[in-house]
Write an enzyme that holds these catalytic residues in place. Structure first.
Site, short mmCIF file in Angstrom:
data_model
loop_
_atom_site.label_atom_id
_atom_site.label_comp_id
_atom_site.label_asym_id
_atom_site.label_seq_id
_atom_site.Cartn_x
_atom_site.Cartn_y
_atom_site.Cartn_z
N ASP A 97 1.09 -1.23 -0.25
CA ASP A 97 0.10 -0.16 -0.23
C ASP A 97 0.94 1.56 0.21
O ASP A 97 -0.01 2.41 0.31
CB ASP A 97 -0.91 0.13 1.15
CG ASP A 97 0.16 -0.14 2.53
OD1 ASP A 97 0.93 -0.14 2.47
OD2 ASP A 97 -0.94 -0.49 3.61
N GLU A 119 0.20 -9.47 -0.97
CA GLU A 119 -0.51 -8.30 0.13
C GLU A 119 -1.96 -7.70 -0.51
O GLU A 119 -1.88 -6.39 -0.15
CB GLU A 119 0.65 -7.90 1.00
CG GLU A 119 -0.01 -7.83 2.54
CD GLU A 119 0.99 -6.80 2.79
OE1 GLU A 119 0.49 -5.06 2.86
OE2 GLU A 119 1.57 -6.87 3.90
N GLU A 133 -2.52 4.55 2.66
CA GLU A 133 -2.19 3.76 2.30
C GLU A 133 -3.35 2.91 1.97
O GLU A 133 -3.70 2.19 1.38
CB GLU A 133 -1.64 2.52 3.87
CG GLU A 133 -0.05 3.31 3.46
CD GLU A 133 -0.31 4.45 4.81
OE1 GLU A 133 -1.10 5.33 4.93
OE2 GLU A 133 1.22 4.85 5.03
N HIS A 219 4.53 5.47 13.55
CA HIS A 219 5.03 6.59 11.68
C HIS A 219 3.99 7.05 11.39
O HIS A 219 4.04 7.72 9.73
CB HIS A 219 6.37 5.60 10.80
CG HIS A 219 5.48 4.54 10.41
ND1 HIS A 219 5.00 4.45 9.04
CD2 HIS A 219 5.68 3.43 10.90
CE1 HIS A 219 4.83 3.66 8.61
NE2 HIS A 219 5.11 2.71 9.78
N ARG A 221 0.89 8.53 8.65
CA ARG A 221 0.87 9.85 8.35
C ARG A 221 -0.72 10.72 9.25
O ARG A 221 -0.46 11.73 9.41
CB ARG A 221 1.39 10.65 7.17
CG ARG A 221 1.75 10.51 6.49
CD ARG A 221 1.41 10.92 4.81
NE ARG A 221 2.46 11.20 4.26
CZ ARG A 221 4.11 11.27 3.90
NH1 ARG A 221 4.40 9.70 4.35
NH2 ARG A 221 5.00 11.18 3.08
N HIS A 252 11.32 6.17 13.59
CA HIS A 252 11.63 6.32 12.45
C HIS A 252 12.20 7.38 11.88
O HIS A 252 11.78 8.56 13.12
CB HIS A 252 9.69 6.11 11.85
CG HIS A 252 9.74 5.78 11.26
ND1 HIS A 252 9.69 6.76 9.60
CD2 HIS A 252 9.03 5.30 10.07
CE1 HIS A 252 9.66 6.38 8.39
NE2 HIS A 252 9.10 5.54 8.77
C1 UD1 Z 1 6.40 5.27 3.98
C2 UD1 Z 1 5.09 4.48 2.93
C3 UD1 Z 1 3.65 4.18 4.03
C4 UD1 Z 1 5.06 2.90 5.45
C5 UD1 Z 1 6.21 3.27 5.47
C6 UD1 Z 1 6.66 2.06 6.17
C7 UD1 Z 1 3.94 6.41 1.54
C8 UD1 Z 1 3.09 6.59 1.17
N1 UD1 Z 1 3.91 5.53 2.84
O1 UD1 Z 1 6.19 6.14 5.16
O2 UD1 Z 1 2.97 3.49 4.40
O3 UD1 Z 1 4.03 2.51 6.32
O4 UD1 Z 1 7.45 4.21 4.71
O5 UD1 Z 1 7.77 3.26 6.74
O6 UD1 Z 1 4.13 5.51 1.19
N2 UD1 Z 1 13.44 9.13 5.37
C9 UD1 Z 1 14.56 8.78 5.72
N3 UD1 Z 1 15.74 8.13 5.98
C10 UD1 Z 1 15.04 6.55 5.74
C11 UD1 Z 1 13.51 7.02 5.43
C12 UD1 Z 1 12.86 7.85 5.20
O7 UD1 Z 1 15.19 10.30 6.02
O8 UD1 Z 1 15.71 6.11 4.49
C13 UD1 Z 1 12.61 10.53 5.76
C14 UD1 Z 1 13.30 11.20 4.85
O9 UD1 Z 1 13.39 12.22 5.10
C15 UD1 Z 1 11.30 10.96 4.12
C16 UD1 Z 1 10.86 11.56 4.99
O10 UD1 Z 1 10.89 9.86 5.94
O11 UD1 Z 1 11.42 12.61 3.14
C17 UD1 Z 1 9.02 10.85 5.04
O12 UD1 Z 1 9.21 8.96 3.92
P1 UD1 Z 1 7.99 8.60 3.11
O13 UD1 Z 1 8.61 7.41 2.85
O14 UD1 Z 1 7.38 9.98 2.25
O15 UD1 Z 1 7.02 8.31 4.44
P2 UD1 Z 1 7.34 7.08 5.49
O16 UD1 Z 1 6.41 8.05 6.76
O17 UD1 Z 1 8.40 6.65 5.20
N1 UDP Z 2 11.67 -3.09 11.61
C1 UDP Z 2 12.43 -3.19 11.72
N2 UDP Z 2 13.55 -2.34 12.82
C2 UDP Z 2 12.46 -1.04 13.24
C3 UDP Z 2 11.29 -1.12 12.89
C4 UDP Z 2 10.35 -1.74 12.01
O1 UDP Z 2 12.67 -3.45 10.56
O2 UDP Z 2 13.70 -0.63 13.46
C5 UDP Z 2 10.54 -3.75 10.52
C6 UDP Z 2 9.30 -4.67 10.91
O3 UDP Z 2 9.87 -5.68 11.62
C7 UDP Z 2 8.96 -4.79 10.30
C8 UDP Z 2 8.45 -3.55 9.55
O4 UDP Z 2 10.05 -3.22 9.89
O5 UDP Z 2 8.89 -6.44 9.42
C9 UDP Z 2 7.63 -2.42 9.53
O6 UDP Z 2 8.35 -1.08 8.79
P1 UDP Z 2 7.19 -0.03 9.55
O7 UDP Z 2 6.34 -0.39 10.77
O8 UDP Z 2 7.89 1.00 9.25
O9 UDP Z 2 6.08 -0.13 8.14
P2 UDP Z 2 4.27 -0.58 8.00
O10 UDP Z 2 4.19 -2.10 8.29
O11 UDP Z 2 3.61 -0.05 8.78
O12 UDP Z 2 4.19 0.02 6.55
#
Ligand code: UD1
Ligand code: UDP
Length: 380
Positions: A97, A119, A133, A219, A221, A252
């Protein structure tokens, strides 16, 4: 030979697609597999690629600090057009998603290439929870021609949307394949598992295997702002009420999360704010924790198989199976409910035991094999 383009971009997609990439690669000569990462996440994606030993063929490297949904969608849509034109896959496989999944599926659709959705069929039927999502996965569901649904409920959701039965395959969730693989590897190398636990203990300054701790992640939104204020206020209240309990919180990297959490919770002795953990240490944190408090999707699927009670900081979930089985409870992003429900688990041993039974409604660890078998039949 049929060409499969697997696309993913964030930490959870990588964890759930990694075992599928390995299962497809294991069928030498049957499929021409190409792996494309969008790099929607950078650090958190690279952590997973390293653990699972996956080297992408293509890396779009799109992440920018503080990126918006518009940035991610636009960049991926344009970049994926070029990838699909040059790779000419028979099918594009996306996961779940995320905006990576939605924009990549849309690019494949515009290019006239089939989309397979791993999924598939999870629904809350509330377009604002989780946001974006729920909309992303409904869009992918419309764009896909093959749906790999993890559970009976996800199959039923797709059937209710008039997806033809012959296009839906019940496979289990690949997250269980990933978790079992990582736990087996840790069990077979106890010295390495001990070293990881020692490193974690040094990070949080208490022995993880002998003291009680709550594992926290968040994390979503839709929880930004008011939701995170409630969540952090609940944690501060609980930490004061239970000085003998630790709260371990890998924060996060999203700045909307990290800045607030650090400002609100730094300096509280029994709250340990640490950086996102690689999958192996995180699996060990899950294995040894007392309770999980999260708004994550994937963790709702992993924790029940380890017998951990999970309080989910959301009002609705697309993963109702563990709620029905009694190991997961929805508590919202609501200070009073979080404090009441977590206190009940800490104070009432019977209540804790009732929630802490190991069971696995999401899969048996063979989801990837099933998906590969179906792909073999589909891609003739
Ligand atoms: C994204 C996904 C969400 C998923 C989550 C898992 C979308 C819209 N959101 O949300 O569905 O549950 O990932 O964690 O697809 N950032 C870093 N380093 C990283 C990752 C993120 O610095 O490795 C920071 C950056 O500033 C980035 C921000 O986090 O711009 C947001 O990342 P983004 O992928 O847009 O949203 P998530 O909240 O991570
Ligand atoms: N996870 C990880 N390290 C962390 C936190 C989560 O490896 O510090 C793993 C967790 O075991 C799971 C996945 O990341 O498999 C979940 O990711 P997240 O919660 O970011 O995204 P979501 O599942 O909500 O999309």
């Amino acid at each position: 030979m049929k060409k499969i383009l697997v696309v993913f971009g964030t930490r959870p997609e990588a964890i759930k697609m990694a075992p599928l990439c390995h299962a497809l690669r294991a069928k030498h000569g049957e499929f021409d597999l190409r792996i494309c990462v969008t790099g929607q996440h950078r650090d958190m994606l690279d952590q997973v690629l390293g653990v699972f030993n996956i080297v992408p063929d293509i890396d779009l490297d799109i992440m920018r600090p503080g990126q918006t949904l518009f940035d991610i969608t636009a960049r991926i849509l344009v970049e994926m057009k070029a990838v699909i034109e040059s790779e000419k896959p028979d099918i594009v496989l996306v996961h779940g998603d995320t905006t990576t999944a939605f924009a990549s599926a849309l690019a494949a659709f515009y290019s006239g290439v089939a989309v397979g959705h791993v999924e598939a069929g999870l629904r809350t039927h509330d377009l604002h929870a989780p946001f974006p999502e729920e909309m992303n996965r409904q869009f992918v569901g419309r764009l896909a021609s093959v749906h790999f649904a993890p559970t009976d409920k996800s199959v039923a959701n797709l059937a209710a949307e008039a997806v033809p039965a012959q296009k839906i395959f019940k496979t289990g969730n690949t997250v269980i394949d990933a978790l079992q693989w990582i736990l087996k590897r840790l069990a077979s190398e106890p010295a390495r598992a001990d070293a990881i636990l020692l490193r974690l203990a040094e990070l949080v300054h208490f022995p993880l295997v002998s003291e009680r701790y709550v594992l926290v992640t968040g994390h979503r939104r839709e929880n930004f702002g008011q939701g995170f204020e409630q969540i952090t206020a609940a944690l501060a209240e609980l930490a004061g009420r239970y000085p003998g309990v630790h709260f371990v919180y890998p924060v996060h990297l999203n700045p909307n999360v990290a800045s607030h959490v650090h400002a609100a919770l730094s300096g509280i002795e029994n709250i340990h704010l640490i950086s996102p953990q690689e999958y192996e240490p995180f699996a060990l944190l899950l294995q040894h924790c007392h309770i999980v408090l999260t708004d994550s999707g994937g963790i709702q699927e992993e924790a029940p198989s380890l017998g951990k009670p999970v309080l989910v900081m959301r009002d609705v979930t697309e993963r109702p199976e563990a709620v029905d089985a009694g190991t997961v409870r929805l508590v919202g992003a609501d200070q009073a409910r979080i404090v009441t429900e977590l206190s009940a688990l800490l104070d009432d041993a019977e209540h804790y035991q009732a929630m802490a039974h190991a069971h696995n409604p999401y899969g048996d660890g063979n989801a990837c094999e099933r998906i590969v078998t179906h792909l073999r039949e589909i891609l003739v």
